[in-house]
Write a protein that holds these residues in place. Sequence first.
Motif, PDB file in Angstrom:
ATOM      1  N   LEU A  60       2.031 -14.083   3.740  1.00 27.13           N
ATOM      2  CA  LEU A  60       1.320 -13.773   2.461  1.00 27.13           C
ATOM      3  C   LEU A  60       1.611 -12.277   2.462  1.00 27.13           C
ATOM      4  CD1 LEU A  60      -2.047 -15.321   2.567  1.00 27.13           C
ATOM      5  CD2 LEU A  60      -0.172 -16.067   1.259  1.00 27.13           C
ATOM      6  N   LEU A  61       2.047 -11.818   1.437  1.00 28.30           N
ATOM      7  CA  LEU A  61       2.224 -10.542   0.954  1.00 28.30           C
ATOM      8  C   LEU A  61       1.089  -9.676   0.893  1.00 28.30           C
ATOM      9  CD1 LEU A  61       4.348  -8.337  -0.231  1.00 28.30           C
ATOM     10  CD2 LEU A  61       3.866  -9.166  -2.510  1.00 28.30           C
ATOM     11  N   ILE A  62       0.938  -8.764   1.756  1.00 29.70           N
ATOM     12  CA  ILE A  62      -0.163  -7.709   1.743  1.00 29.70           C
ATOM     13  C   ILE A  62      -0.098  -6.484   1.075  1.00 29.70           C
ATOM     14  CG2 ILE A  62      -1.190  -8.896   3.532  1.00 29.70           C
ATOM     15  CD1 ILE A  62      -0.465  -6.869   5.291  1.00 29.70           C
ATOM     16  N   SER A  63       1.175  -5.762   0.862  1.00 33.98           N
ATOM     17  CA  SER A  63       1.289  -4.394   0.241  1.00 33.98           C
ATOM     18  C   SER A  63       2.835  -4.420  -0.157  1.00 33.98           C
ATOM     19  CB  SER A  63       0.995  -3.522   1.253  1.00 33.98           C
ATOM     20  OG  SER A  63       1.959  -3.382   2.441  1.00 33.98           O
ATOM     21  N   THR A  64       3.246  -3.627  -1.190  1.00 34.68           N
ATOM     22  CA  THR A  64       4.501  -3.353  -1.621  1.00 34.68           C
ATOM     23  C   THR A  64       4.420  -1.730  -1.808  1.00 34.68           C
ATOM     24  OG1 THR A  64       4.212  -5.378  -2.889  1.00 34.68           O
ATOM     25  CG2 THR A  64       5.953  -3.560  -3.697  1.00 34.68           C
ATOM     26  N   THR A  65       5.368  -1.218  -1.248  1.00 34.35           N
ATOM     27  CA  THR A  65       5.504   0.178  -1.321  1.00 34.35           C
ATOM     28  C   THR A  65       6.764   0.596  -2.194  1.00 34.35           C
ATOM     29  OG1 THR A  65       4.593   0.500   0.828  1.00 34.35           O
ATOM     30  CG2 THR A  65       5.795   2.576  -0.160  1.00 34.35           C
ATOM     31  N   GLN A  81       4.323   5.045  -4.077  1.00 34.42           N
ATOM     32  CA  GLN A  81       2.956   4.401  -4.356  1.00 34.42           C
ATOM     33  C   GLN A  81       3.088   3.061  -3.535  1.00 34.42           C
ATOM     34  OE1 GLN A  81       1.482   4.345  -8.369  1.00 34.42           O
ATOM     35  NE2 GLN A  81       1.036   2.082  -8.155  1.00 34.42           N
ATOM     36  N   ILE A  82       1.891   2.958  -2.802  1.00 36.64           N
ATOM     37  CA  ILE A  82       1.661   1.500  -2.198  1.00 36.64           C
ATOM     38  C   ILE A  82       0.366   0.815  -2.977  1.00 36.64           C
ATOM     39  CG2 ILE A  82       0.953   0.813   0.023  1.00 36.64           C
ATOM     40  CD1 ILE A  82       1.502   3.272   1.532  1.00 36.64           C
ATOM     41  N   ASN A  83       0.835  -0.361  -3.294  1.00 35.76           N
ATOM     42  CA  ASN A  83       0.122  -1.170  -3.906  1.00 35.76           C
ATOM     43  C   ASN A  83      -0.597  -2.565  -2.822  1.00 35.76           C
ATOM     44  OD1 ASN A  83       0.785   0.213  -6.027  1.00 35.76           O
ATOM     45  ND2 ASN A  83       1.647  -1.556  -7.352  1.00 35.76           N
ATOM     46  N   GLU A  84      -1.871  -2.630  -2.702  1.00 36.99           N
ATOM     47  CA  GLU A  84      -2.433  -3.209  -1.780  1.00 36.99           C
ATOM     48  C   GLU A  84      -3.509  -4.259  -2.414  1.00 36.99           C
ATOM     49  OE1 GLU A  84      -3.211  -1.915   2.315  1.00 36.99           O
ATOM     50  OE2 GLU A  84      -3.012  -0.238   1.093  1.00 36.99           O
ATOM     51  N   SER A  85      -3.603  -5.859  -1.996  1.00 31.55           N
ATOM     52  CA  SER A  85      -4.847  -6.497  -2.537  1.00 31.55           C
ATOM     53  C   SER A  85      -5.605  -6.675  -1.441  1.00 31.55           C
ATOM     54  CB  SER A  85      -4.389  -7.748  -2.746  1.00 31.55           C
ATOM     55  OG  SER A  85      -3.106  -7.895  -3.806  1.00 31.55           O
ATOM     56  N   ILE A  86      -7.179  -6.449  -1.756  1.00 31.08           N
ATOM     57  CA  ILE A  86      -8.133  -6.541  -0.992  1.00 31.08           C
ATOM     58  C   ILE A  86      -9.106  -7.348  -1.494  1.00 31.08           C
ATOM     59  CG2 ILE A  86      -9.821  -5.276   0.479  1.00 31.08           C
ATOM     60  CD1 ILE A  86      -8.358  -2.679  -0.111  1.00 31.08           C
ATOM     61  N   LYS A  91      -5.785  -1.689  -4.287  1.00 27.82           N
ATOM     62  CA  LYS A  91      -5.930  -0.562  -3.823  1.00 27.82           C
ATOM     63  C   LYS A  91      -4.339   0.063  -4.015  1.00 27.82           C
ATOM     64  CE  LYS A  91      -6.201   2.071   0.791  1.00 27.82           C
ATOM     65  NZ  LYS A  91      -6.352   1.664   2.256  1.00 27.82           N
ATOM     66  N   TYR A  92      -4.452   1.413  -4.628  1.00 27.45           N
ATOM     67  CA  TYR A  92      -3.362   1.971  -4.966  1.00 27.45           C
ATOM     68  C   TYR A  92      -3.365   3.364  -4.337  1.00 27.45           C
ATOM     69  CZ  TYR A  92      -3.186  -1.324  -8.814  1.00 27.45           C
ATOM     70  OH  TYR A  92      -3.209  -2.556  -9.585  1.00 27.45           O
ATOM     71  N   CYS A 113      -9.426  -0.541  -7.413  1.00 32.11           N
ATOM     72  CA  CYS A 113      -9.774  -1.239  -8.785  1.00 32.11           C
ATOM     73  C   CYS A 113     -10.531  -2.611  -8.402  1.00 32.11           C
ATOM     74  CB  CYS A 113      -8.554  -1.372  -9.541  1.00 32.11           C
ATOM     75  SG  CYS A 113      -7.763   0.264  -9.995  1.00 32.11           S
ATOM     76  N   ASN A 114     -11.113  -2.759  -9.637  1.00 30.16           N
ATOM     77  CA  ASN A 114     -12.059  -4.247  -9.331  1.00 30.16           C
ATOM     78  C   ASN A 114     -10.915  -5.413  -9.736  1.00 30.16           C
ATOM     79  OD1 ASN A 114     -12.203  -3.961 -12.106  1.00 30.16           O
ATOM     80  ND2 ASN A 114     -14.229  -3.677 -12.061  1.00 30.16           N
ATOM     81  N   GLU A 115     -11.309  -6.344 -10.074  1.00 33.78           N
ATOM     82  CA  GLU A 115     -10.609  -7.525 -10.544  1.00 33.78           C
ATOM     83  C   GLU A 115     -10.091  -7.667 -11.844  1.00 33.78           C
ATOM     84  OE1 GLU A 115     -14.777  -8.714 -11.116  1.00 33.78           O
ATOM     85  OE2 GLU A 115     -13.727  -7.845  -9.451  1.00 33.78           O
ATOM     86  N   LYS A 116     -10.763  -6.725 -12.666  1.00 32.06           N
ATOM     87  CA  LYS A 116     -10.415  -6.391 -14.037  1.00 32.06           C
ATOM     88  C   LYS A 116      -9.494  -5.197 -13.905  1.00 32.06           C
ATOM     89  CE  LYS A 116     -14.561  -8.335 -15.992  1.00 32.06           C
ATOM     90  NZ  LYS A 116     -15.869  -7.740 -16.833  1.00 32.06           N
TER      91      LYS A 116
END
Length: 270
Positions: A60-65, A81-86, A91-92, A113-116
Motif C-alpha cells: 500500500l502506498l504510504i508516501s510520495t515525495t 514535498q512529502i505527501n502522506e496519508s494518515i 500530511k504534507y 489536513c482533514n478528510e476535506k
Amino acid sequence: MKMIYILTATLVCIQMYGEIVTTEYTTDRKYLIKTHILEEGDKNFEELEKVVFKYNENNLLISTTYFNNARVRNKTGVILQINESINDNKKYTMTYTDENIEETGIAKVIEYCNEKNEVIRLEYYDKEQLLFTENDTMLLTKFPFYKISFIEKVMGLNENKDSERTVYSYSAEYKGARSIVQFISKPVDLEEDDILFINRYLSTRNAQQMIGLYHKKVKVKEDDKEYYILFQDENLQYIHLNNYAAVYYYIGGINTKLKLLSVGFTDVNC
C-alpha cells in the motif's frame, strides 16, 4: 535491458531505465521504495527532478515525495514535498532551500489536513527541531515568515538619510510579517519617533482607537543583530527575558529607522 543489482544486508536496488526500486528494512518493517527519475517528455518534467513512492509490506502506498528541479526551487524556495496519508487525514511536509531559510528563518513546515483537505494544524521547524504548532492558518496568510534582516533590506530606509523632512515608509508587498527572535531587554518607554510612527500608521488605517495600546518597546535579537519591536501593553506581561518567540507585526519606517508594530507573539522552543 540493462539491470544493475546492489545487494547488502539491508538493501536491494534494481535500476531499469529511469526507475530505481529499493527494498528498505527497519527493525520490524519492510518498505518498497520506487524512485522515478523524470526525463524530458515525462509529465511534470518542467517542475520535478524525481518522484519517490514508498509502499508498506502490504504493497500500500504510504508516501510520495516530490523533488523540485532547480527552476522551481529558485521560484518557490521548496526543495521537496512529502505527501502522506494518515487514516482519513493527509500530511504534507515541505522542506526549504538554504536561501529561503535565510529570508524566513523556517527550514520545514508540516501541514495536517482533514478528510476535506482543510488545514487543521501547522508545525514549524528549524531543521529537525519543532519550533511551535498552530491551528490558525489565517496568521500565516496575514503574517508570513520573514527575518527582520530581510525586511530591513527590502524596505531600503537608508535612502531617506538625506531628507530634510520626516519621511514615513510603508511597503505594498510586505505589510506584515512574523520573525523568530529572542527577547533581550525588559520593556522600555517609547521614543518620540516611535510615537510619531504609531500615530501616523494607525491613523492612516482608521485604527486610531489602537494608539493608546502602545507605550513600550522591547529589544530583540535575531542571529547577531538587535532590533526594537513596539508591543501592546497587554502583551508585555508575557514577555520573559531570554525567551524566544515568533512575533507577528506590521511593517513601516520613519526616516531611516525600521518600525515593527507587534500585535502578538507565540512562544517558541529554541
